[in-house]
Design an enzyme around this catalytic site. Structure first.
Site, mmCIF file in Angstrom:
data_model
loop_
_atom_site.group_PDB
_atom_site.id
_atom_site.type_symbol
_atom_site.label_atom_id
_atom_site.label_comp_id
_atom_site.label_asym_id
_atom_site.label_seq_id
_atom_site.Cartn_x
_atom_site.Cartn_y
_atom_site.Cartn_z
ATOM 1 N N GLY A 127 0.846 5.012 1.856
ATOM 2 C CA GLY A 127 0.217 5.907 2.828
ATOM 3 C C GLY A 127 0.626 7.333 2.577
ATOM 4 O O GLY A 127 1.329 7.627 1.605
ATOM 5 N N ASN A 128 0.173 8.204 3.456
ATOM 6 C CA ASN A 128 0.487 9.620 3.289
ATOM 7 C C ASN A 128 1.964 9.896 3.445
ATOM 8 O O ASN A 128 2.510 10.808 2.842
ATOM 9 C CB ASN A 128 -0.254 10.444 4.347
ATOM 10 C CG ASN A 128 -1.691 10.601 3.939
ATOM 11 O OD1 ASN A 128 -1.990 10.613 2.760
ATOM 12 N ND2 ASN A 128 -2.566 10.687 4.922
ATOM 13 N N PHE A 129 2.617 9.104 4.311
ATOM 14 C CA PHE A 129 4.009 9.413 4.622
ATOM 15 C C PHE A 129 4.989 8.565 3.832
ATOM 16 O O PHE A 129 6.160 8.908 3.725
ATOM 17 C CB PHE A 129 4.264 9.191 6.113
ATOM 18 C CG PHE A 129 3.475 10.114 6.985
ATOM 19 C CD1 PHE A 129 3.977 11.370 7.306
ATOM 20 C CD2 PHE A 129 2.232 9.756 7.470
ATOM 21 C CE1 PHE A 129 3.256 12.227 8.107
ATOM 22 C CE2 PHE A 129 1.499 10.611 8.268
ATOM 23 C CZ PHE A 129 2.011 11.857 8.587
ATOM 24 N N GLY A 130 4.516 7.440 3.341
ATOM 25 C CA GLY A 130 5.428 6.573 2.611
ATOM 26 C C GLY A 130 4.741 5.254 2.282
ATOM 27 O O GLY A 130 3.546 5.076 2.539
ATOM 28 N N GLY A 174 0.832 -1.204 0.000
ATOM 29 C CA GLY A 174 0.000 0.000 0.000
ATOM 30 C C GLY A 174 0.856 1.239 0.000
ATOM 31 O O GLY A 174 2.093 1.171 0.060
ATOM 32 N N LYS A 216 4.682 0.377 8.063
ATOM 33 C CA LYS A 216 4.507 1.672 7.407
ATOM 34 C C LYS A 216 5.840 2.376 7.445
ATOM 35 O O LYS A 216 6.416 2.527 8.529
ATOM 36 C CB LYS A 216 3.501 2.524 8.166
ATOM 37 C CG LYS A 216 2.077 2.216 7.861
ATOM 38 C CD LYS A 216 1.216 3.272 8.527
ATOM 39 C CE LYS A 216 -0.232 3.118 8.141
ATOM 40 N NZ LYS A 216 -1.042 4.194 8.656
ATOM 41 N N ASP A 260 -10.738 10.473 11.363
ATOM 42 C CA ASP A 260 -10.639 10.143 9.942
ATOM 43 C C ASP A 260 -11.249 8.764 9.686
ATOM 44 O O ASP A 260 -10.719 7.971 8.915
ATOM 45 C CB ASP A 260 -9.156 10.173 9.534
ATOM 46 C CG ASP A 260 -8.989 10.257 8.025
ATOM 47 O OD1 ASP A 260 -10.003 10.430 7.331
ATOM 48 O OD2 ASP A 260 -7.846 10.147 7.551
HETATM 49 P P1 ADP Z 1 -1.598 6.396 5.825
HETATM 50 O O1 ADP Z 1 -2.245 6.422 7.165
HETATM 51 O O2 ADP Z 1 -0.164 6.792 5.870
HETATM 52 O O3 ADP Z 1 -2.364 7.067 4.759
HETATM 53 P P2 ADP Z 1 -2.757 3.844 5.519
HETATM 54 O O4 ADP Z 1 -2.952 3.402 6.916
HETATM 55 O O5 ADP Z 1 -3.945 4.390 4.823
HETATM 56 O O6 ADP Z 1 -1.556 4.851 5.401
HETATM 57 O O7 ADP Z 1 -2.168 2.635 4.674
HETATM 58 C C1 ADP Z 1 -2.118 2.624 3.279
HETATM 59 C C2 ADP Z 1 -2.516 1.264 2.774
HETATM 60 O O8 ADP Z 1 -1.602 0.274 3.223
HETATM 61 C C3 ADP Z 1 -3.863 0.803 3.259
HETATM 62 O O9 ADP Z 1 -4.894 1.234 2.436
HETATM 63 C C4 ADP Z 1 -3.742 -0.722 3.243
HETATM 64 O O10 ADP Z 1 -3.991 -1.209 1.919
HETATM 65 C C5 ADP Z 1 -2.278 -0.932 3.564
HETATM 66 N N1 ADP Z 1 -2.114 -1.222 4.998
HETATM 67 C C6 ADP Z 1 -1.905 -0.318 5.981
HETATM 68 N N2 ADP Z 1 -1.800 -0.937 7.179
HETATM 69 C C7 ADP Z 1 -1.938 -2.264 6.958
HETATM 70 C C8 ADP Z 1 -1.934 -3.420 7.790
HETATM 71 N N3 ADP Z 1 -1.748 -3.329 9.107
HETATM 72 N N4 ADP Z 1 -2.137 -4.621 7.201
HETATM 73 C C9 ADP Z 1 -2.339 -4.726 5.878
HETATM 74 N N5 ADP Z 1 -2.339 -3.675 5.025
HETATM 75 C C10 ADP Z 1 -2.150 -2.458 5.549
#
Ligand code: ADP
Length: 875
Positions: A626-629, A624, A646, A739
Site C-alpha cells: 500500500g501507500n504507507f507500507g 500487497g 496493513k 478514490d
Molecule cells: P493503500 O490504501 O495503502 O494503498 P491498499 O488498500 O491499496 O493499500 O492495499 C494494497 C493491496 O493489498 C491491495 O491491492 C490488495 O491486493 C491487498 N489488500 C489490501 N487490503 C486487503 C484485504 N482486506 N484483504 C486482502 N487483500 C488486501
C-alpha cells in the site's frame, strides 16, 4: 513589346547577339552538368542496389523467425525492397537523361548556333545595302558636279568663240565639246535622280519592312527554341523528381508500413505465442536439519542474540540504518526530481507546445520520468527489505535494552529447561526502542522469575486476557465514542461506579488497560468526553519517546511524565519508581495533576475493543503493497482468525502515520457486506497496523485482468451491483470515498466486491480540497473535483462509472493512450469513453448519466443501485 518594335537600334542588335552567345554558353554548361549528373545517379543507384542486397542478406540470416508477425520488421522489409526499386528507377532515369534529354540539348545547341549565324548575316546584308546606296548617291552627286562643271566651262568657251564671230574648226570643236558636255550632264542628272529614288525606296523598306521582318522572324525562332529548352528542363526535372511517380508510390508504400507500426500491438501476438507462467517462487527457509536436536541456544530462523553476537549485531544494525538513511534520501531526491519533471511536462503542454525547441523536451522528460519510476520502484524494494532487516536486528536488540546480553550457555540452559520460547517470543515480538522498553519493563524486571511460569507457546506474559476475537471483530457502536470498559482482572468497580485502580508490580505499563500505546491525539480526544476522564499514551517528540497523561478537564489537557535523575516518575507532586504507581497516586489523591491546570483524574478510560496489541497479531505472507507500507495476511493469535493487516512504515513521519490511521477510524464505523470490515488497530508499538477482514480474491483490478475472457456479463454486472450497494450505504453515511476505482476494491468469496482503501475518504457532505491535488487519480475523478477541488458523493458517482468501465473492459486503463492532462481536456470538451465490448446497453447509458458534466445531472447511488440491480436481474 516584341523584338521588331524594341530592338531595331544598333545597340539592341549587339545586345541580342551577346544574349545569343550567353545562351549558347549556358546550354553547353547544362549539357556537361547533366552528363555528369547522370553519372552520379548511376553510381548512387549502384551503391543503393549493393546496400539493398546486403541488407536483404543480413535480414535473411534471421532464420529463427524471432521477428515473425512484427509489424516493425515488415516495415523494415518494405524499406529494404523499396531501396532496390528506388535504385532501379534512378538508374533508368539516368539512362533516359543521357540518351534522350542530353541529346535534345545538343540538338538545340546546334540549332541555336545556326540561327545566330543566319540572323547575323541577314542583318549584315540588309544594313550593307543601305550603306552601299548612300555611297552610290554620294558618287553620283560628285559625277553630277563634275559634269556640271564641264558643261559650264565648255558652254562658256563655245559662246566666247561664237561671239568672236570666227567660224572655223575651232568653233566646231568647241561646239562639239559643248554638246558632249551637255549630253553628259543630262545623263548624269538622270542617273542621279534614279539612284536617289532607288536609295530612298530601299531605305524606307529597310526601316519598315526588312529590319522588322528580320527581327520578328528572329523572335519567333528564339521563342521556339526557348520552348524546346523548357521541355528539356521539364524532362530533367521529371527525371530527377523523387516526390512523384514511382518514387512517390514507393514512399507511400513505405509510409503505410511505418504507420502500421503500433507500439501497443507490436508485442500482442508475440505475447500470445510466447505466453508462459511467471517464475515459481523460490522459498528460502532455514534448513532445520542443520540444528538437528539442537546446537546450543541457536534456533531455526531466529537471530542469536547473546554476548558472542551482540556487538556484531549492533554494527550490522548501524550499517543497515546508514543504508536505510541513504536509500530514503535517494528516494526523496528522485521523487522530487520526478515531481519536477512532471510539473515541467504539464507546463510545456499548457504553455509552450507551439515552441518546437521547448516542446522537443517532452520526449526527453518522458523517458527520464520512466527511468525515475523504475529507479523509484527499485529503491522502494530496497527500502522495504532494509526496513525488514532493520526490524529483525533492531527488535531483539531493543528488547535487550540496557540488560546485558545473555551468555550463550545460559540461553542454552534455558532452552533445555523449556524457557527458550518465552525468550525468543519476547525477543522477536518486542519492537519498542530500548529506552521506552526499559521504562515499561521496570516493574516487570523486579519479579522476572515469574515470567518463566507461562507456557512456552502462550502469548507473551504482558498481554492481558481479551474477549474472544469474534466479539472483537464486530466494529463498536458508531453512536458512542467509546464502549464501556471491559472487565479487567486487576480492576474492580467502586460503589460510585468509578473503577478502582490497583497496582500489581508484575504488570508492566503496556498491560494496563488505561495505557493506549501510540494512539494518535485525535483518537484520544474522541475517547475523553467527560470531565475527569483520562488515559495514558505514548508519543514521539524530537525523536524522543515520551509517556503522556491525557485528561478531559474543561478542554483536553496533556501532561508529559517527567523523569527524575534517579529514574523515578512525577508530575508536580512526589516521584514514584513506576508510572503505574504515579498514575494510581494521582487517581487516588484527588489533587490536580498540576496547579495551573487544576485537572483531576476521575475515570480511567480503558482500551477500546478494537485497540489490539501488536503481539496479538501474527504476520504471515505479504499480500500487497500500500501507500504507507506492506499488507500482510495475518492470524489473530487468540482465535486463529485469518485477517489482512496493513502496516505503516516505521520511518514515515508522524503526520503520515496519522493519515494512515485515518482509514481505520473511518472504516471502524461501517458495517456492510460490500465494505471491507474493520477489525482493529495496533498502536501499542511500531509498526502501527490496521487489521481488517481478509478478502481472499485480492484487488478487483487484478481480478478482472486475470480473469479476462472468463467472466460472464452477468458476473460483471453483479460486481457493479455490489459496488453500487456499498456506495449507497456510504452515501447514506455522508462518506465521500474520493478514490473509488477497481484497484481499491477487493474481491471476496463468490466474487463479492468489497470497497476498500478509505485513505482519502472524508465524512462530509461536501469536501473542498485546498492543499494541492498532487496525488489525485485524474482519470477517475469528476471534473468539478479536478477544477474546483469540490468533492461530494456525486464525484464518487463519476468514479463509479469509470470503475464499471474497468470491470467491463477487464481492467483496461481508462482513456488508454492519453495522458492525464489530455484525458482531462477531452472530458472538458465533451468526450466520453466508449462502451467496452459486451457492456449491456442500459448499463452504458447509466455510465453516461454518471459522467454528466454537471454533477446535479448525475444520479445518486440509491438510484444507481436500483438501476443496476434491475439490469442484473434481466440478464
Ligand atoms: P493503500 O490504501 O495503502 O494503498 P491498499 O488498500 O491499496 O493499500 O492495499 C494494497 C493491496 O493489498 C491491495 O491491492 C490488495 O491486493 C491487498 N489488500 C489490501 N487490503 C486487503 C484485504 N482486506 N484483504 C486482502 N487483500 C488486501
Amino acid at each position: 513589346m516584341g523584338f521588331s518594335a524594341a530592338l531595331q537600334g544598333e545597340s539592341s542588335h549587339t545586345a541580342l547577339l551577346t544574349r545569343q552567345d550567353g545562351e549558347l554558353r549556358l546550354l553547353d554548361t547544362m549539357r556537361r552538368v547533366l552528363v555528369a549528373r547522370a553519372k552520379c545517379d548511376r553510381d548512387y543507384a549502384a551503391a543503393l542496389t549493393h546496400l539493398a542486397h546486403t541488407a536483404a542478406k543480413m535480414d535473411n540470416n534471421d532464420v529463427d523467425g524471432a521477428l515473425d508477425q512484427s509489424q516493425l520488421h515488415k516495415a523494415w522489409r518494405v524499406m529494404v525492397e523499396g531501396l532496390e526499386e528506388w535504385s532501379s528507377v534512378m538508374r533508368q532515369n539516368a539512362d533516359t537523361l543521357v540518351l534522350d534529354t542530353v541529346e535534345k540539348l545538343a540538338a538545340l545547341i546546334t540549332e541555336k548556333r545556326a540561327s545566330r549565324k543566319v540572323y547575323y548575316e541577314e542583318h549584315q546584308r540588309i544594313t550593307n545595302e543601305v550603306s552601299r546606296l548612300q555611297e552610290a548617291v554620294g558618287k553620283s552627286k560628285n559625277n553630277y558636279e563634275q559634269a556640271l562643271e564641264l558643261y559650264k566651262t565648255s558652254k562658256t568657251k563655245y559662246e566666247d568663240q561664237y561671239l568672236k564671230g570666227k567660224p572655223g574648226r575651232k568653233l566646231d570643236e568647241l561646239k562639239e565639246r559643248y554638246q558632249k558636255a551637255c549630253r553628259k550632264l543630262h545623263q548624269v542628272h538622270n542617273d542621279y535622280v534614279l539612284l536617289l529614288c532607288e536609295a530612298a525606296d530601299y531605305e524606307r523598306d529597310f526601316r519598315t519592312v526588312l529590319l522588322p521582318g528580320l527581327l520578328e522572324y528572329q523572335e519567333r525562332v528564339q521563342e521556339d527554341m526557348i520552348d524546346k529548352w523548357r521541355c528539356i528542363l521539364r524532362e530533367v526535372w521529371e527525371l530527377s523528381d523523387t516526390s512523384q511517380g514511382k518514387f512517390a508510390q514507393l514512399q507511400t508504400e513505405i509510409g503505410a508500413s511505418v504507420t502500421a507500426i503500433s507500439p501497443k500491438a507490436e508485442y500482442s501476438i508475440f505475447s500470445d505465442v510466447n505466453k508462459s507462467s511467471p517464475p515459481e517462487p523460490v522459498t528460502f527457509e532455514f534448513c532445520r536439519d542443520l540444528l538437528g536436536d539442537g546446537v546450543g541456544s541457536l534456533q531455526a530462523g531466529q537471530l542469536a542474540v547473546d554476548s558472542l553476537t551482540v556487538d556484531s549485531l549492533r554494527i550490522k544494525l548501524n550499517d543497515v540504518e546508514h543504508r536505510l538513511r541513504d536509500v530514503t534520501a535517494e528516494l526523496r531526491e528522485k521523487q522530487n526530481l520526478l515531481n519536477q519533471h512532471e510539473t515541467e511536462v504539464v507546463n510545456i503542454r499548457k504553455n509552450s507546445l507551439q515552441d518546437s525547441n521547448i516542446a522537443s523536451r517532452l520526449p526527453v522528460l518522458k523517458r527520464a520520468s520512466d527511468v525515475l519510476h523504475r529507479e523509484l520502484n527499485e529503491l522502494r524494494c530496497k527500502e522495504s527489505w532494509l526496513q525488514h532487516q532493520h526490524s529483525i536486528i533492531h527488535d531483539p536488540l531493543a528488547s535487550l535494552g540496557c540488560e546485558e546480553a545473555p551468555q550463550p550457555w545460559e540461553a542454552a540452559q534455558a532452552h533445555v529447561n523449556g524457557e527458550s520460547h518465552q525468550r525468543s517470543d519476547s525477543l522477536s515480538l518486542k519492537s519498542r526502542s530500548a529506552a521506552i522498553k526499559e521504562l515499561l519493563r521496570k516493574p516487570f524486571n523486579r519479579s522476572s522469575s515469574k515470567a518463566g511460569s507461562h507456557s512456552p507457546t502462550s502469548t507473551p506474559p504482558q498481554t492481558p486476557s481479551r474477549p474472544p476475537t469474534e466479539e472483537r471483530s464486530t466494529p463498536p457502536d458508531m453512536g458512542s465514542p467509546h464502549t464501556t470498559p471491559e472487565g479487567h482482572h486487576t480492576e474492580g468497580l467502586a460503589v460510585n461506579g468509578i473503577p478502582e485502580l490497583t497496582y500489581d508490580p508484575d504488570r508492566c505499563l503496556e498491560d494496563e488497560q488505561w495505557f493506549h500505546g501510540v494512539l494518535p491525539r485525535e483518537e484520544v480526544v474522541r475517547l475523553l468526553v467527560e470531565e475527569g476522564q483520562y488515559l495514558v499514551r505514548e508519543t514521539t517528540r524530537n525523536d524522543e519517546q515520551q509517556v503522556v497523561l491525557s485528561v478531559c478537564w474543561g478542554s483536553h489537557k496533556h501532561f508529559i511524565v517527567q523523569t527524575t535523575p534517579e529514574g523515578h516518575y512525577r508530575f508536580e507532586g512526589p516521584a514514584f519508581p513506576t508510572i503505574q504507581e504515579l498514575i494510581l497516586h494521582q487517581h487516588q489523591c484527588g489533587l490536580p495533576v498540576t496547579n495551573k491546570s487544576g485537572a483531576i483524574l476521575r475515570t480511567p478510560i480503558f482500551r477500546e475493543r478494537w485497540e489490539l496489541n501488536n503481539d496479538d497479531v501474527e504476520l504471515r505472507d505479504k499480500i500487497g503493497r500500500g501507500n504507507f507500507g506492506d499488507v500482510y495476511k495475518a492470524r489473530l493469535r487468540d482465535s486463529g482468525l485469518e485477517v489482512a493487516v496493513k502496516t505503516c512504515r516505521v520511518t514515515l513521519p508522524d503526520e503520515q502515520k496519522k493519515k494512515f490511521l485515518q482509514e481505520g477510524r473511518i472504516l471502524k464505523q461501517y458495517d456492510h457486506p460490500n465494505i471491507v470490515k474493520f477489525i482493529g488497530i495496533c498502536v501499542q508499538k511500531q509498526p502501527i497496523m490496521i487489521v481488517m477482514e481478509l478478502v481472499p480474491g485480492g484487488s478487483l483490478l487484478s481480478f478482472v485482468r486475470n480473469h479476462k475472457g472468463q467472466l460472464a456479463v452477468k458476473q460483471m454486472m453483479g460486481m457493479c451491483v455490489d459496488t453500487a450497494s456499498g456506495m449507497a450505504y456510504l452515501e447514506s453515511k455522508n462518506c465521500i470515498h474520493r478514490d473509488l476505482a477497481a484497484r481499491n476494491c477487493l474481491v471476496g468469496h463468490h466474487n463479492v466486491v468489497k470497497i476498500s482503501d478509505f485513505g482519502m475518504s472524508r465524512e462530509e457532505e461536501e469536501y473542498i480540497v485546498s492543499d494541492g491535488m498532487k496525488q489525485i487519480p485524474i482519470k477517475w475523478t469528476a471534473p468539478e473535483a479536478l477544477n474546483f477541488g469540490k468533492y461530494t458523493s456525486l464525484c464518487d458517482v463519476w468514479s463509479y462509472a469509470v470503475l464499471c468501465w474497468e470491470i467491463f473492459s477487464c481492467g483496461e486503463v481508462p482513456y488508454h493512450g492519453y495522458s492525464n492532462t489530455k484525458a482531462r481536456e477531452m472530458i472538458d470538451s465533451g468526450y466520453r469513453m466508449l462502451a467496452p465490448p459486451n457492456t449491456p446497453d442500459e448499463m452504458y447509458q447509466l455510465m453516461l448519466k454518471c459522467w454528466q458534466y454537471d454533477p446535479e445531472n448525475r444520479p445518486h447511488f440509491p438510484d444507481i443501485y436500483a438501476a443496476v440491480d434491475t439490469i442484473y436481474s434481466t440478464l
